[in-house]
Motif scaffolding. Structure first.
Motif, PDB file in Angstrom:
ATOM      1  N   TYR A 196       1.034  -1.236  -0.038  1.00 13.31           N
ATOM      2  CA  TYR A 196       0.340  -0.242   0.204  1.00 13.31           C
ATOM      3  C   TYR A 196       0.971   1.222  -0.211  1.00 13.31           C
ATOM      4  O   TYR A 196       1.750   1.497   0.900  1.00 13.31           O
ATOM      5  N   VAL A 197      -0.024   2.324  -0.838  1.00 12.42           N
ATOM      6  CA  VAL A 197       0.450   3.339  -0.286  1.00 12.42           C
ATOM      7  C   VAL A 197      -0.286   4.119  -0.084  1.00 12.42           C
ATOM      8  O   VAL A 197      -0.687   4.845  -1.253  1.00 12.42           O
ATOM      9  N   LEU A 198       0.365   5.859   1.347  1.00  8.55           N
ATOM     10  CA  LEU A 198      -1.249   6.996   1.205  1.00  8.55           C
ATOM     11  C   LEU A 198      -0.326   7.456   0.916  1.00  8.55           C
ATOM     12  O   LEU A 198       0.643   7.616   1.731  1.00  8.55           O
ATOM     13  N   LYS A 206      -8.858   8.894  -3.042  1.00  7.85           N
ATOM     14  CA  LYS A 206      -8.788   7.878  -4.031  1.00  7.85           C
ATOM     15  C   LYS A 206      -8.611   6.432  -3.593  1.00  7.85           C
ATOM     16  O   LYS A 206      -7.986   6.946  -2.568  1.00  7.85           O
ATOM     17  N   ILE A 207      -8.799   5.628  -3.937  1.00  8.37           N
ATOM     18  CA  ILE A 207      -7.990   4.031  -3.954  1.00  8.37           C
ATOM     19  C   ILE A 207      -8.148   3.433  -5.229  1.00  8.37           C
ATOM     20  O   ILE A 207      -9.346   3.104  -5.845  1.00  8.37           O
ATOM     21  N   ILE A 208      -7.189   3.074  -5.214  1.00  7.85           N
ATOM     22  CA  ILE A 208      -6.424   2.130  -6.593  1.00  7.85           C
ATOM     23  C   ILE A 208      -5.920   1.521  -7.224  1.00  7.85           C
ATOM     24  O   ILE A 208      -4.308   1.557  -6.904  1.00  7.85           O
ATOM     25  N   LEU A 209      -5.971   0.669  -7.350  1.00 10.84           N
ATOM     26  CA  LEU A 209      -4.805  -0.925  -7.514  1.00 10.84           C
ATOM     27  C   LEU A 209      -4.524  -0.372  -9.124  1.00 10.84           C
ATOM     28  O   LEU A 209      -4.860  -0.297 -10.201  1.00 10.84           O
ATOM     29  N   LYS A 210      -2.788  -0.018  -8.821  1.00  9.39           N
ATOM     30  CA  LYS A 210      -1.895   0.425  -9.801  1.00  9.39           C
ATOM     31  C   LYS A 210      -0.358  -0.203 -10.164  1.00  9.39           C
ATOM     32  O   LYS A 210      -0.182  -1.426  -9.663  1.00  9.39           O
ATOM     33  N   TYR A 219      -3.278   2.054  -4.136  1.00 13.38           N
ATOM     34  CA  TYR A 219      -2.567   3.374  -4.502  1.00 13.38           C
ATOM     35  C   TYR A 219      -4.254   4.561  -3.932  1.00 13.38           C
ATOM     36  O   TYR A 219      -5.145   4.107  -3.986  1.00 13.38           O
ATOM     37  N   LEU A 220      -3.601   4.707  -1.993  1.00 13.79           N
ATOM     38  CA  LEU A 220      -4.489   5.382  -1.481  1.00 13.79           C
ATOM     39  C   LEU A 220      -4.418   6.847  -1.427  1.00 13.79           C
ATOM     40  O   LEU A 220      -3.100   6.803  -0.852  1.00 13.79           O
ATOM     41  N   TRP A 239     -10.198  -2.067   3.460  1.00 12.66           N
ATOM     42  CA  TRP A 239      -9.529  -0.205   2.698  1.00 12.66           C
ATOM     43  C   TRP A 239     -11.049  -0.255   2.678  1.00 12.66           C
ATOM     44  O   TRP A 239     -11.555  -0.488   2.030  1.00 12.66           O
ATOM     45  N   LYS A 240     -11.644   1.476   3.051  1.00 15.40           N
ATOM     46  CA  LYS A 240     -12.510   1.661   2.181  1.00 15.40           C
ATOM     47  C   LYS A 240     -12.074   3.279   2.346  1.00 15.40           C
ATOM     48  O   LYS A 240     -11.590   3.660   3.658  1.00 15.40           O
ATOM     49  N   LEU A 241     -13.071   3.732   1.742  1.00 18.02           N
ATOM     50  CA  LEU A 241     -13.112   5.791   1.158  1.00 18.02           C
ATOM     51  C   LEU A 241     -14.464   6.205   2.587  1.00 18.02           C
ATOM     52  O   LEU A 241     -15.320   6.371   1.439  1.00 18.02           O
ATOM     53  N   TYR A 242     -14.168   6.954   3.205  1.00 24.73           N
ATOM     54  CA  TYR A 242     -15.482   7.604   3.994  1.00 24.73           C
ATOM     55  C   TYR A 242     -15.190   8.670   3.786  1.00 24.73           C
ATOM     56  O   TYR A 242     -14.969   9.816   3.456  1.00 24.73           O
ATOM     57  N   HIS A 243     -16.634   8.906   3.067  1.00 25.88           N
ATOM     58  CA  HIS A 243     -17.270  10.151   2.733  1.00 25.88           C
ATOM     59  C   HIS A 243     -17.933  10.930   4.065  1.00 25.88           C
ATOM     60  O   HIS A 243     -19.583  10.215   4.021  1.00 25.88           O
ATOM     61  N   TYR A 244     -17.451  11.953   3.988  1.00 25.52           N
ATOM     62  CA  TYR A 244     -18.645  12.637   5.074  1.00 25.52           C
ATOM     63  C   TYR A 244     -19.602  12.990   4.906  1.00 25.52           C
ATOM     64  O   TYR A 244     -19.952  13.630   3.475  1.00 25.52           O
ATOM     65  N   LYS A 245     -21.247  12.796   5.409  1.00 22.89           N
ATOM     66  CA  LYS A 245     -22.375  13.065   4.749  1.00 22.89           C
ATOM     67  C   LYS A 245     -23.894  13.748   6.344  1.00 22.89           C
ATOM     68  O   LYS A 245     -23.571  12.622   7.480  1.00 22.89           O
ATOM     69  N   GLU A 246     -23.818  14.844   5.846  1.00 22.55           N
ATOM     70  CA  GLU A 246     -24.692  15.484   7.055  1.00 22.55           C
ATOM     71  C   GLU A 246     -25.443  15.121   7.342  1.00 22.55           C
ATOM     72  O   GLU A 246     -25.309  14.835   8.966  1.00 22.55           O
TER      73      GLU A 246
END
Length: 275
Positions: A196-198, A206-210, A219-220, A239-246
């Protein structure tokens, strides 16, 4: 609201001390989780744009919240970025559960994660710092103006609009800069056998396999808390990408409406943080 247990959380580019920082929203997020490890991947406090006249209590609460998490057992790694580069003179310092570093390598369930802010790949930061700083101020005022426009759009029942994202998408040089950044980071990670590279820095979550001819790496990028309001979370080897939601933070009996932006989800997996 019941706190979610999370093995690892990565935040970057909070830019405390600037008009664009969404400290209120970030405080809500931090109050909703109980992380075992918290990685602050650069540009947390914006020392480049620090002004005595602007460091509101909502921004101070973020620092207090991080200190509180550390005092309750969370391991905190503060990795320096370009906007808080003054802290690099104190790198490799440990204070209880808080470590100040320039880069970090972690073993995550038998896989190696290489973590750094990413400004090392940005030539403008190193060779024309004054231009980068000037651009940072302009970006901050653009974000402030954008929030004002979106306040009016919200009153009119319209969808929010991001000037900075529109500019990034339309300027070929900006698109190429982001692509080059990702390629450079992943090529080095593959060469050094990291799974992994963060990174942070470019405000592009982004989260993507390179892959290249020598192998592959995940790649994160944790994004930011100025435009995207995102974080990386690691649980159960995933891994997951959290996105704020009010709407996830509205309490029926005690809700104070605040200005916020609604963004498109960047992950199919949503965060379950019900009351």
């Amino acid at each position: 609201m019941k706190k979610r247990k999370v093995e690892l959380v990565v935040l970057s580019d909070i830019h405390l001390g600037t008009y664009g920082s969404h400290a209120v929203e970030l405080n809500k997020y931090l109050s909703s989780i109980k992380p075992k490890t918290l990685i602050l991947n650069g540009d947390i406090i914006d020392i480049w744009q620090f002004r005595k006249s602007y460091f509101p209590s909502t921004h101070l609460k973020i620092i207090q919240k991080i200190m509180s998490l550390a005092s309750k057992g969370t391991k905190v790694y503060y990795i320096t970025g370009n906007h808080d580069e003054m802290l690099r003179k104190f790198s490799e310092m440990n204070l209880g559960n808080i470590s100040l570093l320039d880069k970090l390598v972690l073993d995550l369930d038998g896989k190696k994660a290489w973590i750094f802010h990413g400004d090392i790949f940005d030539a403008s930061v190193h060779h024309a710092k004054w231009i980068a700083k000037l651009g940072g101020k302009g970006y901050d005022y653009l974000i402030l103006f954008n929030r004002l426009i979106n306040w009016f759009l919200k009153k009119l029942g319209r969808e929010p609009y991001s000037f900075s994202k529109k500019i990034k998408a339309s300027v070929k040089k900006a698109v190429k800069h982001i692509s080059d950044f990702e390629e450079t980071a992943t090529d080095l990670a593959i060469e050094q056998k990291y799974d992994y590279v963060l990174c942070g820095h470019i405000h592009e979550p982004k989260i993507i396999l390179k892959e290249n001819n020598h192998g592959s790496t995940l790649y994160l990028n944790s994004g930011d808390w100025v435009e995207n309001l995102t974080a990386l979370e690691y649980n159960n080897k995933r891994w997951k990408l959290y996105h704020y939601k009010e709407s996830d933070y509205i309490e029926d009996d005690n809700f104070m409406e605040i200005e916020h932006l609604t963004y498109q989800h960047l992950s199919q997996t949503t965060v379950n943080n019900q009351k």
